[in-house]
Design a protein around this motif. Structure first.
Motif, PDB file in Angstrom:
ATOM      1  N   MET A  64       1.264 -14.796  28.941  1.00  0.00           N
ATOM      2  CA  MET A  64       2.198 -14.439  30.000  1.00  0.00           C
ATOM      3  C   MET A  64       2.248 -12.909  30.115  1.00  0.00           C
ATOM      4  N   PRO A  65       1.253 -12.311  30.774  1.00  0.00           N
ATOM      5  CA  PRO A  65       1.278 -10.853  30.943  1.00  0.00           C
ATOM      6  C   PRO A  65       2.555 -10.414  31.661  1.00  0.00           C
ATOM      7  N   ALA A  66       3.190  -9.365  31.156  1.00  0.00           N
ATOM      8  CA  ALA A  66       4.496  -8.924  31.662  1.00  0.00           C
ATOM      9  C   ALA A  66       4.485  -8.589  33.146  1.00  0.00           C
ATOM     10  N   ARG A  67       3.378  -8.095  33.658  1.00  0.00           N
ATOM     11  CA  ARG A  67       3.336  -7.691  35.071  1.00  0.00           C
ATOM     12  C   ARG A  67       2.657  -8.724  35.976  1.00  0.00           C
ATOM     13  N   SER A  68       2.475  -9.918  35.482  1.00  0.00           N
ATOM     14  CA  SER A  68       1.819 -10.949  36.285  1.00  0.00           C
ATOM     15  C   SER A  68       2.797 -11.571  37.278  1.00  0.00           C
ATOM     16  N   ASP A  69       2.246 -12.194  38.303  1.00  0.00           N
ATOM     17  CA  ASP A  69       3.075 -12.871  39.309  1.00  0.00           C
ATOM     18  C   ASP A  69       3.899 -13.992  38.683  1.00  0.00           C
ATOM     19  N   ILE A  70       3.289 -14.744  37.791  1.00  0.00           N
ATOM     20  CA  ILE A  70       4.001 -15.866  37.178  1.00  0.00           C
ATOM     21  C   ILE A  70       5.161 -15.363  36.324  1.00  0.00           C
ATOM     22  N   CYS A  71       4.951 -14.298  35.595  1.00  0.00           N
ATOM     23  CA  CYS A  71       6.016 -13.750  34.757  1.00  0.00           C
ATOM     24  C   CYS A  71       7.167 -13.237  35.626  1.00  0.00           C
ATOM     25  N   GLN A  72       6.846 -12.540  36.682  1.00  0.00           N
ATOM     26  CA  GLN A  72       7.898 -12.038  37.569  1.00  0.00           C
ATOM     27  C   GLN A  72       8.659 -13.189  38.218  1.00  0.00           C
ATOM     28  N   ASP A  73       7.944 -14.224  38.613  1.00  0.00           N
ATOM     29  CA  ASP A  73       8.588 -15.389  39.201  1.00  0.00           C
ATOM     30  C   ASP A  73       9.563 -16.024  38.206  1.00  0.00           C
ATOM     31  N   LEU A  74       9.131 -16.189  36.962  1.00  0.00           N
ATOM     32  CA  LEU A  74       9.997 -16.811  35.965  1.00  0.00           C
ATOM     33  C   LEU A  74      11.185 -15.921  35.618  1.00  0.00           C
ATOM     34  N   ARG A  75      10.973 -14.620  35.562  1.00  0.00           N
ATOM     35  CA  ARG A  75      12.100 -13.706  35.304  1.00  0.00           C
ATOM     36  C   ARG A  75      13.147 -13.806  36.413  1.00  0.00           C
ATOM     37  N   ASP A  76      12.676 -13.803  37.667  1.00  0.00           N
ATOM     38  CA  ASP A  76      13.599 -13.930  38.797  1.00  0.00           C
ATOM     39  C   ASP A  76      14.319 -15.277  38.764  1.00  0.00           C
ATOM     40  N   PHE A  77      13.578 -16.323  38.449  1.00  0.00           N
ATOM     41  CA  PHE A  77      14.143 -17.666  38.373  1.00  0.00           C
ATOM     42  C   PHE A  77      15.248 -17.725  37.312  1.00  0.00           C
ATOM     43  N   VAL A  78      14.961 -17.194  36.134  1.00  0.00           N
ATOM     44  CA  VAL A  78      15.949 -17.210  35.045  1.00  0.00           C
ATOM     45  C   VAL A  78      17.150 -16.346  35.400  1.00  0.00           C
ATOM     46  N   LYS A  79      16.909 -15.213  35.990  1.00  0.00           N
ATOM     47  CA  LYS A  79      18.018 -14.354  36.415  1.00  0.00           C
ATOM     48  C   LYS A  79      18.942 -15.125  37.357  1.00  0.00           C
ATOM     49  N   GLY A  80      18.364 -15.933  38.241  1.00  0.00           N
ATOM     50  CA  GLY A  80      19.145 -16.734  39.177  1.00  0.00           C
ATOM     51  C   GLY A  80      20.019 -17.774  38.514  1.00  0.00           C
ATOM     52  N   LEU A  81      19.682 -18.187  37.303  1.00  0.00           N
ATOM     53  CA  LEU A  81      20.503 -19.177  36.592  1.00  0.00           C
ATOM     54  C   LEU A  81      21.869 -18.613  36.198  1.00  0.00           C
ATOM     55  N   ASN A  82      22.001 -17.280  36.222  1.00  0.00           N
ATOM     56  CA  ASN A  82      23.268 -16.624  35.894  1.00  0.00           C
ATOM     57  C   ASN A  82      24.196 -16.471  37.100  1.00  0.00           C
ATOM     58  N   ASP A  83      23.774 -16.947  38.249  1.00  0.00           N
ATOM     59  CA  ASP A  83      24.553 -16.786  39.477  1.00  0.00           C
ATOM     60  C   ASP A  83      25.858 -17.583  39.374  1.00  0.00           C
ATOM     61  N   PRO A  84      27.003 -16.902  39.467  1.00  0.00           N
ATOM     62  CA  PRO A  84      28.281 -17.614  39.350  1.00  0.00           C
ATOM     63  C   PRO A  84      28.532 -18.605  40.483  1.00  0.00           C
ATOM     64  N   ALA A  85      27.780 -18.503  41.577  1.00  0.00           N
ATOM     65  CA  ALA A  85      27.965 -19.425  42.699  1.00  0.00           C
ATOM     66  C   ALA A  85      27.316 -20.792  42.427  1.00  0.00           C
ATOM     67  N   LEU A  86      26.460 -20.883  41.414  1.00  0.00           N
ATOM     68  CA  LEU A  86      25.809 -22.162  41.107  1.00  0.00           C
ATOM     69  C   LEU A  86      26.817 -23.139  40.514  1.00  0.00           C
ATOM     70  N   PRO A  87      26.645 -24.424  40.822  1.00  0.00           N
ATOM     71  CA  PRO A  87      27.496 -25.427  40.157  1.00  0.00           C
ATOM     72  C   PRO A  87      27.254 -25.379  38.640  1.00  0.00           C
ATOM     73  N   GLU A  88      28.259 -25.746  37.870  1.00  0.00           N
ATOM     74  CA  GLU A  88      28.190 -25.692  36.398  1.00  0.00           C
ATOM     75  C   GLU A  88      26.929 -26.350  35.838  1.00  0.00           C
ATOM     76  N   HIS A  89      26.553 -27.490  36.401  1.00  0.00           N
ATOM     77  CA  HIS A  89      25.413 -28.222  35.859  1.00  0.00           C
ATOM     78  C   HIS A  89      24.068 -27.606  36.274  1.00  0.00           C
ATOM     79  N   ARG A  90      24.052 -26.625  37.166  1.00  0.00           N
ATOM     80  CA  ARG A  90      22.807 -26.021  37.652  1.00  0.00           C
ATOM     81  C   ARG A  90      22.577 -24.605  37.142  1.00  0.00           C
ATOM     82  N   GLY A  91      23.530 -24.082  36.376  1.00  0.00           N
ATOM     83  CA  GLY A  91      23.376 -22.711  35.918  1.00  0.00           C
ATOM     84  C   GLY A  91      24.146 -22.442  34.650  1.00  0.00           C
ATOM     85  N   VAL A  92      24.320 -21.161  34.363  1.00  0.00           N
ATOM     86  CA  VAL A  92      25.035 -20.704  33.180  1.00  0.00           C
ATOM     87  C   VAL A  92      26.285 -19.969  33.641  1.00  0.00           C
ATOM     88  N   ASP A  93      27.414 -20.367  33.116  1.00  0.00           N
ATOM     89  CA  ASP A  93      28.680 -19.727  33.456  1.00  0.00           C
ATOM     90  C   ASP A  93      28.679 -18.313  32.872  1.00  0.00           C
TER      91      ASP A  93
END
Length: 154
Positions: A64-93
């Motif tokens: 998983m090279p740090a500057r690869s497209d897949i790595c950036q996609d996964l970082r953005d995806f994980v960052k989105g799991l912290n969104d307080p607007a997500l329902p409890e079962h879809r994210g992290v409070d």
């Protein structure tokens, strides 16, 4: 074993008892760090490391090279799991924990840091985030899954 490590081991053992994981060990303590190993997807054991207040799936994904497209996609995806607007079962409070990624030597680690000291919640959200990443890889990055895990392209 300290209470957070006992809670972590208990949650992981619950997943193993239901057949989600295989071969979870009893953990190895080195100073203030406790490491558990188990099998999930793939042929490599996963390393779950507790270094309070963080729980890390160390080297969760390889190649998983740090500057690869897949790595950036996964970082953005994980960052989105912290969104307080997500329902409890879809994210992290965000008042209870946060989930992040790190990359070192082309190995992505997944980290959940507890804010409120609830290691049961943090462990469950770590497994949730790992599962969501696995689903994303299977839908968006099939070639990676095929190459790294030897799964079928179908």
């Amino acid at each position: 074993m300290a209470l957070p490590a006992t809670e972590l081991r208990s949650v992981l053992a619950g997943y193993a008892d239901r057949g989600v994981f295989r071969g979870i060990d009893d953990g190895k303590a080195t100073g203030d760090v406790v490491e558990f190993n188990f099998m999930w997807h793939g042929r490599r054991p996963l390393r779950c490391v507790l270094a309070e207040p963080a729980i890390t799936l160390r080297d969760f994904l390889h190649a998983m090279p740090a500057r690869s497209d897949i790595c950036q996609d996964l970082r953005d995806f994980v960052k989105g799991l912290n969104d307080p607007a997500l329902p409890e079962h879809r994210g992290v409070d965000p008042s209870r924990a946060s989930v992040t990624t790190t990359v070192r030597n082309q190995r992505l680690s997944l980290v959940v840091t507890t804010i409120d000291g609830d290691y049961v919640y943090a462990t469950r959200k770590l497994v949730f985030a790992a599962h969501e990443i696995w689903l994303r890889l299977q839908s968006e990055w099939v070639h990676y899954v095929w190459e790294e895990f030897g799964t079928s392209m179908e």
